[in-house]
Design a protein around this motif. Sequence first.
Motif, PDB file in Angstrom:
ATOM      1  N   PRO A   8      72.495  -2.129  90.872  1.00 61.38           N
ATOM      2  CA  PRO A   8      73.643  -2.611  91.658  1.00 61.38           C
ATOM      3  C   PRO A   8      73.604  -4.094  91.988  1.00 61.38           C
ATOM      4  N   GLY A   9      72.456  -4.732  91.867  1.00 66.47           N
ATOM      5  CA  GLY A   9      72.405  -6.167  92.146  1.00 66.47           C
ATOM      6  C   GLY A   9      72.823  -7.015  90.953  1.00 66.47           C
ATOM      7  N   GLU A  10      73.090  -6.365  89.818  1.00 67.07           N
ATOM      8  CA  GLU A  10      73.450  -7.073  88.598  1.00 67.07           C
ATOM      9  C   GLU A  10      74.969  -7.051  88.403  1.00 67.07           C
ATOM     10  N   PRO A  11      75.507  -8.094  87.778  1.00 66.92           N
ATOM     11  CA  PRO A  11      76.946  -8.075  87.485  1.00 66.92           C
ATOM     12  C   PRO A  11      77.308  -6.822  86.690  1.00 66.92           C
ATOM     13  N   GLY A  12      78.386  -6.177  87.066  1.00 68.16           N
ATOM     14  CA  GLY A  12      78.840  -4.963  86.350  1.00 68.16           C
ATOM     15  C   GLY A  12      77.893  -3.789  86.507  1.00 68.16           C
ATOM     16  N   GLY A  13      77.032  -3.840  87.501  1.00 65.59           N
ATOM     17  CA  GLY A  13      76.087  -2.723  87.703  1.00 65.59           C
ATOM     18  C   GLY A  13      74.964  -2.710  86.681  1.00 65.59           C
ATOM     19  N   GLY A  14      74.777  -3.848  85.980  1.00 68.39           N
ATOM     20  CA  GLY A  14      73.679  -3.931  85.006  1.00 68.39           C
ATOM     21  C   GLY A  14      74.141  -3.519  83.619  1.00 68.39           C
ATOM     22  N   GLU A  15      74.544  -4.519  82.826  1.00 69.08           N
ATOM     23  CA  GLU A  15      75.113  -4.168  81.514  1.00 69.08           C
ATOM     24  C   GLU A  15      74.060  -3.633  80.552  1.00 69.08           C
ATOM     25  N   HIS A  16      72.822  -3.942  80.808  1.00 63.70           N
ATOM     26  CA  HIS A  16      71.761  -3.489  79.878  1.00 63.70           C
ATOM     27  C   HIS A  16      70.939  -2.358  80.467  1.00 63.70           C
ATOM     28  N   ARG A  17      71.471  -1.709  81.485  1.00 65.29           N
ATOM     29  CA  ARG A  17      70.655  -0.674  82.155  1.00 65.29           C
ATOM     30  C   ARG A  17      70.325   0.497  81.236  1.00 65.29           C
ATOM     31  N   ASP A  18      71.188   0.747  80.230  1.00 65.45           N
ATOM     32  CA  ASP A  18      70.909   1.870  79.320  1.00 65.45           C
ATOM     33  C   ASP A  18      69.673   1.635  78.466  1.00 65.45           C
ATOM     34  N   ALA A  19      69.263   0.378  78.381  1.00 67.54           N
ATOM     35  CA  ALA A  19      68.059   0.084  77.587  1.00 67.54           C
ATOM     36  C   ALA A  19      66.789   0.511  78.314  1.00 67.54           C
ATOM     37  N   ILE A  20      66.946   0.738  79.608  1.00 67.92           N
ATOM     38  CA  ILE A  20      65.763   1.143  80.390  1.00 67.92           C
ATOM     39  C   ILE A  20      65.520   2.622  80.205  1.00 67.92           C
ATOM     40  N   ARG A  21      64.328   2.983  79.808  1.00 63.76           N
ATOM     41  CA  ARG A  21      63.922   4.391  79.790  1.00 63.76           C
ATOM     42  C   ARG A  21      62.646   4.483  80.597  1.00 63.76           C
ATOM     43  N   HIS A  22      62.816   4.877  81.820  1.00 62.63           N
ATOM     44  CA  HIS A  22      61.664   4.957  82.715  1.00 62.63           C
ATOM     45  C   HIS A  22      60.828   6.191  82.357  1.00 62.63           C
ATOM     46  N   LEU A  23      59.497   6.085  82.518  1.00 64.89           N
ATOM     47  CA  LEU A  23      58.620   7.220  82.227  1.00 64.89           C
ATOM     48  C   LEU A  23      59.069   8.455  83.027  1.00 64.89           C
ATOM     49  N   ALA A  24      59.336   9.544  82.320  1.00 63.48           N
ATOM     50  CA  ALA A  24      59.789  10.786  82.982  1.00 63.48           C
ATOM     51  C   ALA A  24      59.183  11.970  82.250  1.00 63.48           C
ATOM     52  N   TYR A  25      58.675  12.927  83.002  1.00 63.37           N
ATOM     53  CA  TYR A  25      58.130  14.143  82.400  1.00 63.37           C
ATOM     54  C   TYR A  25      59.009  15.317  82.805  1.00 63.37           C
ATOM     55  N   PRO A  26      59.281  16.226  81.863  1.00 65.96           N
ATOM     56  CA  PRO A  26      60.116  17.384  82.197  1.00 65.96           C
ATOM     57  C   PRO A  26      59.419  18.304  83.198  1.00 65.96           C
ATOM     58  N   CYS A  27      60.200  18.954  84.025  1.00 63.86           N
ATOM     59  CA  CYS A  27      59.660  19.867  85.038  1.00 63.86           C
ATOM     60  C   CYS A  27      60.280  21.244  84.876  1.00 63.86           C
ATOM     61  N   LYS A  28      59.530  22.214  85.296  1.00 66.08           N
ATOM     62  CA  LYS A  28      60.047  23.600  85.320  1.00 66.08           C
ATOM     63  C   LYS A  28      59.449  24.252  86.553  1.00 66.08           C
ATOM     64  N   GLU A  29      60.272  24.990  87.262  1.00 67.69           N
ATOM     65  CA  GLU A  29      59.823  25.549  88.536  1.00 67.69           C
ATOM     66  C   GLU A  29      59.849  27.061  88.467  1.00 67.69           C
ATOM     67  N   THR A  30      58.717  27.675  88.734  1.00 68.57           N
ATOM     68  CA  THR A  30      58.669  29.142  88.753  1.00 68.57           C
ATOM     69  C   THR A  30      57.442  29.604  89.524  1.00 68.57           C
ATOM     70  N   GLY A  31      57.528  30.797  90.126  1.00 66.96           N
ATOM     71  CA  GLY A  31      56.376  31.348  90.842  1.00 66.96           C
ATOM     72  C   GLY A  31      55.927  30.487  92.008  1.00 66.96           C
ATOM     73  N   GLY A  32      56.851  29.687  92.568  1.00 67.81           N
ATOM     74  CA  GLY A  32      56.478  28.848  93.713  1.00 67.81           C
ATOM     75  C   GLY A  32      55.735  27.586  93.321  1.00 67.81           C
ATOM     76  N   VAL A  33      55.791  27.231  92.030  1.00 68.89           N
ATOM     77  CA  VAL A  33      55.059  26.062  91.545  1.00 68.89           C
ATOM     78  C   VAL A  33      55.978  25.228  90.658  1.00 68.89           C
ATOM     79  N   ILE A  34      55.831  23.906  90.744  1.00 60.56           N
ATOM     80  CA  ILE A  34      56.525  23.009  89.829  1.00 60.56           C
ATOM     81  C   ILE A  34      55.536  22.628  88.733  1.00 60.56           C
ATOM     82  N   PHE A  35      55.924  22.884  87.509  1.00 56.71           N
ATOM     83  CA  PHE A  35      55.080  22.586  86.351  1.00 56.71           C
ATOM     84  C   PHE A  35      55.666  21.397  85.608  1.00 56.71           C
TER      85      PHE A  35
END
Length: 425
Positions: free
Chosen positions: A105-132
């Motif tokens: 939001p601090g960039e003009p147009g909300g950041g025209e190159h923001r799609d180039a960012i791929r932040h480290l993310a791991y998939p999650c799955k929740e079952t049995g009271g635990v997040i895996f």
Amino acid sequence: MMTQEENTLLTRTGRGTPGGELLRRYWQPVALSEELPSGGAPLNVKILGEDLVLFRDDKGRAGLLGIHCSHRGTDLSYGRVEDGGIRCLYHGWLYDVEGRCLEQPGEPGGGEHRDAIRHLAYPCKETGGVIFTYMGPGAPPLFPNYEFLNASSDHLYVAKIFHECNYLQANEGNIDPVHLSFLHRFLENRQEQYRGVRGAEESHYNLVARNITPILDVELTDFGVRIYTVRKLSAEKAYLRVSYFILPNLSAFPGQTGGEGYSVNWHVPIDDDHHWKYTFIYSAGTPLNEKIINRERSELTPDYRLVRNEANRYLQDRESMKTKTYSGMGVGFQAHDAFVTSSQGAIQDRTDEHLVSSDKAIVAARKILEKAIRDVQEGREPPHVIREPSQNRFPHLLVVSDMIPDTQDWKEYTRKLEAEARAKL
Ligand code: FES
Ligand SMILES: [Fe+2]
């Protein structure tokens, strides 16, 4: 005994280490669901040496991201959870659970190159009271369809327990059935609370004290190691336990619901010297007994530490060692197990151990772990990474805690139960 190289191979868990790369090929517990209520604060978590933030977005989805903002590195676990993601406090960048940068939001147009960012993310799955989560390369394997993780909450208790030692030595404790006759022994007759053993008139506690030199037999399975432990108790009867090492860092064994359920300990490295033991108590039949749950809870502080710990010498009471318990550390097994495994050293020096015949399950587990690590190193998929739905069933993960006739072949007995379990699928 192992060489230093072998011990290092099996115990190092950071990214890029052979052992760490193996652990990353499987779904792993990263938090309890109760730690992340909807609308609650994000958690800073460390798993396999990686610092991450776990949050629940405003749609209730769990997200696990690298903790340092992709912009200039601020800690995202202090961020605002809003607008479909987590927002960094420094300049307001917004990330969704998949690591997409939705706003700058601090960039003009909300950041025209923001799609180039791929932040480290791991998939999650929740079952049995635990997040895996899955932290490995490529498409995650199928989530393992273990019976205990599908249980309703009144049939499954889950907690986690902080351990100040490497994950492997603690998991080795689960596949060491002889220690039940020593470390966890009661010196007094103990019948209450525990059904535990099918066909027995006595509690498990009494049975393991009556035969302290069991016969051990191991068998390899497609997911790990099956361990038969046989305690002959009379001319007619033997007590059979069947337990498992499951790749890569868990075990299943008859616990407090043995006879109609089982327990699972899943040891997840925080780093090489610390881990969380996720402990599951599963009852397949009747709902869990309140007493079992209360006893387990009573061993823990609200932040999942043991009340009995190294700092207070596990509150060992020498007087009680004369008449009550072998260890003098109370009646809860979690403290006993934490003591024996943490006191082996942060990472047990396996170049200095002396293995004996009753360590055969541990030897077998180390071998398949080492083989699985080599598989990954050489570009093969290790065992028990499940891709096919037809492979995702475990009638052969059959935990047994039964009295059997002394003349009965224990493998045959177990295979018969296994055939019955398969027939029910
Ligand atoms: S450091 Fe996070 S938005 Fe700038
Ligand atoms: Fe134990």
